[in-house]
Design an enzyme around this catalytic site. Structure first.
Site, PDB file in Angstrom:
ATOM      1  N   ARG A  10     -17.563   0.471  -2.699  1.00 27.09           N
ATOM      2  CA  ARG A  10     -16.243  -0.346  -2.261  1.00 27.09           C
ATOM      3  C   ARG A  10     -16.866  -1.757  -2.058  1.00 27.09           C
ATOM      4  O   ARG A  10     -18.511  -1.367  -2.432  1.00 27.09           O
ATOM      5  CB  ARG A  10     -16.692   0.795  -0.783  1.00 27.09           C
ATOM      6  CG  ARG A  10     -16.115   1.863  -0.871  1.00 27.09           C
ATOM      7  CD  ARG A  10     -16.254   1.928   1.077  1.00 27.09           C
ATOM      8  NE  ARG A  10     -15.323   3.552   1.150  1.00 27.09           N
ATOM      9  CZ  ARG A  10     -14.353   4.164   1.505  1.00 27.09           C
ATOM     10  NH1 ARG A  10     -13.140   2.667   1.161  1.00 27.09           N
ATOM     11  NH2 ARG A  10     -13.820   5.233   1.305  1.00 27.09           N
ATOM     12  N   PHE A  24      -1.420   0.243 -10.191  1.00 26.44           N
ATOM     13  CA  PHE A  24      -2.152  -1.369  -9.760  1.00 26.44           C
ATOM     14  C   PHE A  24      -3.187  -1.256 -10.646  1.00 26.44           C
ATOM     15  O   PHE A  24      -3.626  -2.642  -9.791  1.00 26.44           O
ATOM     16  CB  PHE A  24      -2.263  -0.841  -8.594  1.00 26.44           C
ATOM     17  CG  PHE A  24      -2.951   0.090  -8.115  1.00 26.44           C
ATOM     18  CD1 PHE A  24      -4.514   0.389  -8.477  1.00 26.44           C
ATOM     19  CD2 PHE A  24      -2.660   1.319  -7.402  1.00 26.44           C
ATOM     20  CE1 PHE A  24      -5.273   1.709  -7.246  1.00 26.44           C
ATOM     21  CE2 PHE A  24      -3.291   2.294  -6.637  1.00 26.44           C
ATOM     22  CZ  PHE A  24      -4.786   2.503  -7.074  1.00 26.44           C
ATOM     23  N   LYS A  31      -7.891  -3.051   2.245  1.00 26.11           N
ATOM     24  CA  LYS A  31      -7.119  -2.629   2.521  1.00 26.11           C
ATOM     25  C   LYS A  31      -6.619  -3.052   4.251  1.00 26.11           C
ATOM     26  O   LYS A  31      -7.290  -3.019   4.899  1.00 26.11           O
ATOM     27  CB  LYS A  31      -6.723  -1.361   2.590  1.00 26.11           C
ATOM     28  CG  LYS A  31      -7.582  -0.733   3.579  1.00 26.11           C
ATOM     29  CD  LYS A  31      -7.631   1.059   3.290  1.00 26.11           C
ATOM     30  CE  LYS A  31      -8.813   1.740   3.846  1.00 26.11           C
ATOM     31  NZ  LYS A  31      -9.141   3.129   4.040  1.00 26.11           N
ATOM     32  N   LYS A  76       0.857  -1.138  -0.139  1.00 21.78           N
ATOM     33  CA  LYS A  76       0.084   0.160   0.412  1.00 21.78           C
ATOM     34  C   LYS A  76       0.887   0.697  -0.051  1.00 21.78           C
ATOM     35  O   LYS A  76       1.705   1.149   0.775  1.00 21.78           O
ATOM     36  CB  LYS A  76      -0.728   0.401   1.139  1.00 21.78           C
ATOM     37  CG  LYS A  76      -1.543   1.744   1.225  1.00 21.78           C
ATOM     38  CD  LYS A  76      -2.989   1.239   2.009  1.00 21.78           C
ATOM     39  CE  LYS A  76      -4.047   2.652   2.066  1.00 21.78           C
ATOM     40  NZ  LYS A  76      -3.872   3.803   2.080  1.00 21.78           N
TER      41      LYS A  76
END
Length: 279
Positions: A191, A121, A197, A49
């Site tokens: 979401r 990404f 995460k 991350k």
């Protein structure tokens, strides 16, 4: 007086241009928080991350996740193709304040942007799973051959232990945490469990209240400690012990320090792991 008037005019012009250029927020994938009891790690691809600024390349312009323009130098975006890309503008670990100052300028400074990388990404495509999109953006970045445009590496793990070890190694190097992309998920906005995460661990103390016998290679040894933390929550800790500690575990009634990665939906420490007996 004329100089002041011109300065005011320039400021007004800049504000108007920012307002006009701000776009509708792009349809980006947003991350949920990782919960070990809800996730099969083997179904995900994992990456670092990056502590950067989320940047979407629309095919013609870099914008934030809210649709605001990012004024990168022409040379920075010139190699990028006319396809949608998602990534982070990033300099180095634990350098977010400096990076933010660089990318927020309406007039970019070349020498500053020369320290910035575009860490791609995702190559969003609603028809392809992330595993394929990962291959696509990796191939694209390799073809571009631009030093400041990089493909974020993705790694596969079989279980939570492997994931935890990987994250611990990154954290020790100053990383912010890890991201998990559901390999089979097609791109969609908002979401979901398709993107998760997981950030660094916390530590706390707990009192040993019992033992769970070991199995397999830990037969006749400690399998897990039963503990109670300061708010009365009881749970088990089964990792982090050396073989010697499993043979001679902390005594019932003693206090131990453990690490964890946030909480599950049931309020239990996630990835709880033994650190040491507390003096």
């Amino acid at each position: 007086m004329v100089m002041i008037t011109r300065a005011l005019m320039c400021a007004i012009t800049l504000l108007l241009s920012l307002s006009v250029e701000a776009q509708q927020a792009p349809s980006v994938l947003l991350a949920n928080v990782y919960e070990a009891d809800k996730v099969n790690v083997s179904e995900y691809l994992v990456s670092e991350k990056y502590d950067g600024v989320r940047a979407i390349w629309t095919g013609s312009q870099l914008v934030t996740r809210n649709g605001n323009p990012i004024y990168a130098p022409d040379w920075f975006t010139e190699p990028l193709p006319r396809v949608w890309l998602d990534g982070e503008l990033w300099t180095k670990r634990q350098d977010f304040a400096t990076l933010s100052g660089i990318v927020r300028k309406a007039i970019p400074i070349d020498t500053e942007w020369q320290t910035v990388s575009y860490m791609i990404f995702d190559m969003p495509d609603a028809t392809k799973p992330f595993s394929q999109r990962f291959e696509n953006y990796s191939r694209l970045v390799n073809q571009l051959q631009s030093e400041h445009i990089k493909a974020v590496e993705q790694t596969h793990f079989n279980d939570n232990k492997q994931l935890s070890l990987f994250m611990d190694e990154l954290i020790a190097q100053g990383a912010e945490g890890v991201m998990l992309h559901l390999a089979a998920a097609k791109h969609s906005a908002g979401r979901s469990e398709a993107l998760l995460k997981l950030k660094p661990y916390f530590d706390a103390e707990a009192v040993v209240i019992g033992y769970v016998a070991g199995k397999g290679k830990y037969k006749n040894m400690l399998g897990a400690l039963k503990v109670r933390n300061s708010d009365g929550t009881e749970f088990k800790i089964g990792s982090g012990f050396s073989d010697q500690q499993r043979k001679s575990p902390p005594a019932i009634g003693s206090t131990i320090t453990y690490k964890y990665h946030g909480f599950t939906k049931n309020g239990l420490p996630r990835f709880a792991s033994f650190l040491h007996e507390t003096p």
